[in-house]
Design a protein around this motif. Structure first.
Motif, PDB file in Angstrom:
ATOM      1  N   SER A   1      39.539  52.602  24.746  1.00 44.36           N
ATOM      2  CA  SER A   1      40.807  52.482  25.440  1.00 44.36           C
ATOM      3  C   SER A   1      40.765  52.961  26.891  1.00 44.36           C
ATOM      4  CB  SER A   1      41.898  53.255  24.687  1.00 44.36           C
ATOM      5  OG  SER A   1      41.562  54.625  24.579  1.00 44.36           O
ATOM      6  N   VAL A   2      39.728  53.726  27.268  1.00 44.61           N
ATOM      7  CA  VAL A   2      39.666  54.268  28.625  1.00 44.61           C
ATOM      8  C   VAL A   2      38.454  53.783  29.405  1.00 44.61           C
ATOM      9  CG1 VAL A   2      40.884  56.323  27.832  1.00 44.61           C
ATOM     10  CG2 VAL A   2      38.388  56.378  28.068  1.00 44.61           C
ATOM     11  N   LYS A   3      37.587  52.996  28.798  1.00 45.83           N
ATOM     12  CA  LYS A   3      36.403  52.502  29.486  1.00 45.83           C
ATOM     13  C   LYS A   3      36.787  51.702  30.725  1.00 45.83           C
ATOM     14  CE  LYS A   3      33.219  52.254  25.557  1.00 45.83           C
ATOM     15  NZ  LYS A   3      32.474  51.357  24.643  1.00 45.83           N
ATOM     16  N   GLY A   4      36.108  51.981  31.823  1.00 46.80           N
ATOM     17  CA  GLY A   4      36.388  51.309  33.077  1.00 46.80           C
ATOM     18  C   GLY A   4      37.481  51.958  33.893  1.00 46.80           C
ATOM     19  N   ARG A   5      38.231  52.889  33.297  1.00 48.05           N
ATOM     20  CA  ARG A   5      39.323  53.562  34.004  1.00 48.05           C
ATOM     21  C   ARG A   5      39.066  55.052  34.197  1.00 48.05           C
ATOM     22  NH1 ARG A   5      44.166  53.949  31.755  1.00 48.05           N
ATOM     23  NH2 ARG A   5      43.388  53.852  29.598  1.00 48.05           N
ATOM     24  N   PHE A   6      38.438  55.698  33.213  1.00 47.28           N
ATOM     25  CA  PHE A   6      38.187  57.136  33.261  1.00 47.28           C
ATOM     26  C   PHE A   6      36.709  57.406  33.514  1.00 47.28           C
ATOM     27  CE2 PHE A   6      41.854  58.692  30.295  1.00 47.28           C
ATOM     28  CZ  PHE A   6      42.766  57.980  31.059  1.00 47.28           C
ATOM     29  N   THR A   7      36.424  58.512  34.187  1.00 49.44           N
ATOM     30  CA  THR A   7      35.058  58.941  34.426  1.00 49.44           C
ATOM     31  C   THR A   7      34.934  60.435  34.151  1.00 49.44           C
ATOM     32  OG1 THR A   7      34.729  57.260  36.149  1.00 49.44           O
ATOM     33  CG2 THR A   7      33.154  59.078  36.065  1.00 49.44           C
ATOM     34  N   ILE A   8      34.007  60.804  33.270  1.00 47.89           N
ATOM     35  CA  ILE A   8      33.751  62.206  32.987  1.00 47.89           C
ATOM     36  C   ILE A   8      32.518  62.648  33.771  1.00 47.89           C
ATOM     37  CG2 ILE A   8      32.348  61.732  30.929  1.00 47.89           C
ATOM     38  CD1 ILE A   8      33.563  64.271  29.673  1.00 47.89           C
ATOM     39  N   SER A   9      32.543  63.871  34.276  1.00 48.90           N
ATOM     40  CA  SER A   9      31.414  64.424  35.013  1.00 48.90           C
ATOM     41  C   SER A   9      31.385  65.933  34.809  1.00 48.90           C
ATOM     42  CB  SER A   9      31.505  64.075  36.503  1.00 48.90           C
ATOM     43  OG  SER A   9      32.678  64.612  37.082  1.00 48.90           O
ATOM     44  N   ARG A  10      30.293  66.569  35.237  1.00 49.86           N
ATOM     45  CA  ARG A  10      30.196  68.018  35.085  1.00 49.86           C
ATOM     46  C   ARG A  10      29.370  68.619  36.209  1.00 49.86           C
ATOM     47  NH1 ARG A  10      27.346  69.056  29.439  1.00 49.86           N
ATOM     48  NH2 ARG A  10      27.092  71.212  30.219  1.00 49.86           N
ATOM     49  N   ASP A  11      29.632  69.878  36.476  1.00 48.99           N
ATOM     50  CA  ASP A  11      28.886  70.660  37.441  1.00 48.99           C
ATOM     51  C   ASP A  11      28.338  71.859  36.688  1.00 48.99           C
ATOM     52  OD1 ASP A  11      27.926  72.351  39.426  1.00 48.99           O
ATOM     53  OD2 ASP A  11      29.515  71.839  40.836  1.00 48.99           O
ATOM     54  N   ASN A  12      27.069  71.807  36.322  1.00 46.82           N
ATOM     55  CA  ASN A  12      26.483  72.854  35.494  1.00 46.82           C
ATOM     56  C   ASN A  12      26.437  74.206  36.205  1.00 46.82           C
ATOM     57  OD1 ASN A  12      26.087  71.087  33.364  1.00 46.82           O
ATOM     58  ND2 ASN A  12      23.989  70.580  33.968  1.00 46.82           N
ATOM     59  N   ALA A  13      26.291  74.199  37.524  1.00 56.13           N
ATOM     60  CA  ALA A  13      26.272  75.444  38.276  1.00 56.13           C
ATOM     61  C   ALA A  13      27.609  76.166  38.202  1.00 56.13           C
ATOM     62  CB  ALA A  13      25.889  75.182  39.728  1.00 56.13           C
ATOM     63  N   LYS A  14      28.693  75.414  38.014  1.00 56.54           N
ATOM     64  CA  LYS A  14      30.033  75.985  37.929  1.00 56.54           C
ATOM     65  C   LYS A  14      30.562  76.040  36.500  1.00 56.54           C
ATOM     66  CE  LYS A  14      31.415  74.447  42.543  1.00 56.54           C
ATOM     67  NZ  LYS A  14      32.401  73.651  43.324  1.00 56.54           N
ATOM     68  N   ASN A  15      29.770  75.593  35.526  1.00 56.50           N
ATOM     69  CA  ASN A  15      30.204  75.521  34.127  1.00 56.50           C
ATOM     70  C   ASN A  15      31.537  74.783  34.001  1.00 56.50           C
ATOM     71  OD1 ASN A  15      27.978  76.893  33.040  1.00 56.50           O
ATOM     72  ND2 ASN A  15      28.927  78.891  33.394  1.00 56.50           N
ATOM     73  N   THR A  16      31.641  73.668  34.701  1.00 56.69           N
ATOM     74  CA  THR A  16      32.900  72.936  34.795  1.00 56.69           C
ATOM     75  C   THR A  16      32.705  71.467  34.437  1.00 56.69           C
ATOM     76  OG1 THR A  16      33.738  74.434  36.504  1.00 56.69           O
ATOM     77  CG2 THR A  16      34.798  72.286  36.321  1.00 56.69           C
ATOM     78  N   VAL A  17      33.674  70.915  33.716  1.00 59.77           N
ATOM     79  CA  VAL A  17      33.702  69.500  33.390  1.00 59.77           C
ATOM     80  C   VAL A  17      34.968  68.892  33.976  1.00 59.77           C
ATOM     81  CG1 VAL A  17      34.818  69.860  31.142  1.00 59.77           C
ATOM     82  CG2 VAL A  17      33.479  67.777  31.559  1.00 59.77           C
ATOM     83  N   TYR A  18      34.873  67.642  34.430  1.00 56.67           N
ATOM     84  CA  TYR A  18      35.984  66.951  35.063  1.00 56.67           C
ATOM     85  C   TYR A  18      36.286  65.643  34.332  1.00 56.67           C
ATOM     86  CZ  TYR A  18      34.421  69.986  38.872  1.00 56.67           C
ATOM     87  OH  TYR A  18      34.029  71.062  39.632  1.00 56.67           O
ATOM     88  N   LEU A  19      37.516  65.190  34.469  1.00 51.76           N
ATOM     89  CA  LEU A  19      37.903  63.874  33.984  1.00 51.76           C
ATOM     90  C   LEU A  19      38.732  63.191  35.058  1.00 51.76           C
ATOM     91  CD1 LEU A  19      37.762  61.932  31.538  1.00 51.76           C
ATOM     92  CD2 LEU A  19      40.022  62.794  30.882  1.00 51.76           C
ATOM     93  N   GLN A  20      38.138  62.199  35.715  1.00 50.18           N
ATOM     94  CA  GLN A  20      38.849  61.391  36.694  1.00 50.18           C
ATOM     95  C   GLN A  20      39.531  60.247  35.961  1.00 50.18           C
ATOM     96  OE1 GLN A  20      39.186  61.783  40.185  1.00 50.18           O
ATOM     97  NE2 GLN A  20      40.701  60.159  39.868  1.00 50.18           N
ATOM     98  N   MET A  21      40.847  60.164  36.064  1.00 42.52           N
ATOM     99  CA  MET A  21      41.630  59.175  35.352  1.00 42.52           C
ATOM    100  C   MET A  21      42.291  58.243  36.359  1.00 42.52           C
ATOM    101  SD  MET A  21      43.351  61.514  32.349  1.00 42.52           S
ATOM    102  CE  MET A  21      44.339  62.449  33.524  1.00 42.52           C
ATOM    103  N   ASN A  22      41.922  56.963  36.326  1.00 44.18           N
ATOM    104  CA  ASN A  22      42.468  55.955  37.229  1.00 44.18           C
ATOM    105  C   ASN A  22      43.210  54.886  36.442  1.00 44.18           C
ATOM    106  OD1 ASN A  22      41.205  57.225  39.469  1.00 44.18           O
ATOM    107  ND2 ASN A  22      39.314  56.074  39.096  1.00 44.18           N
ATOM    108  N   ILE A  23      44.050  54.140  37.144  1.00 40.78           N
ATOM    109  CA  ILE A  23      44.833  53.054  36.559  1.00 40.78           C
ATOM    110  C   ILE A  23      45.511  53.548  35.281  1.00 40.78           C
ATOM    111  CG2 ILE A  23      44.842  50.563  36.114  1.00 40.78           C
ATOM    112  CD1 ILE A  23      42.010  50.429  37.176  1.00 40.78           C
ATOM    113  N   LEU A  24      46.201  54.651  35.382  1.00 38.89           N
ATOM    114  CA  LEU A  24      46.820  55.266  34.221  1.00 38.89           C
ATOM    115  C   LEU A  24      47.926  54.393  33.645  1.00 38.89           C
ATOM    116  CD1 LEU A  24      46.808  58.920  35.481  1.00 38.89           C
ATOM    117  CD2 LEU A  24      45.858  58.167  33.295  1.00 38.89           C
TER     118      LEU A  24
END
Length: 121
Positions: free
Chosen positions: A62-85
């Protein structure tokens, strides 16, 4: 103790974008898989996206092509970019991480407190 703190939720119009973040802190040796789940009112919690320590990703159909998950291991952080909501993206979004604590051999699952995402005109 390990804590996951989420931020970035809010109200957005259909077609808009939001970026969620989740930072892990505490006595962390390493973090394996991380992911984002969501739960709408009256429905079960579902996996939205996941990412391994080396960057391999998976997404719900349901989110393929719209959402992007990424992470920064140095910051122990994960992100979720959500587009075309879309309105159907409205839910409480929860961060999840498999964390190996310092001094322990095996990882445990940890959850963030949840952040509300509302998509409405």
């Amino acid at each position: 103790q390990v804590q996951l703190v989420e931020s970035g939720g809010g109200l957005v119009q259909p077609g808009g974008s939001l970026r969620l973040s989740c930072a892990a802190s505490g006595s962390i040796f390493s973090i394996n898989d991380m992911g984002w789940y969501r739960q709408a009112p009256g429905k079960e919690r579902e996996l939205v996206a996941s990412i391994t320590r080396t960057g391999d990703t998976q997404y719900a159909d349901s989110v393929k092509g719209r959402f992007t998950i990424s992470r920064d291991n140095a910051k122990n952080t994960v992100y979720l970019q959500m587009n075309i909501l879309k309105p159907e993206d409205t839910a409480v979004y929860y961060c999840n991480a498999a964390v190996r604590r310092s001094g322990y051999m095996f990882p445990n699952e940890y959850w963030g407190q949840g952040t509300q995402v509302t998509v409405s005109s």
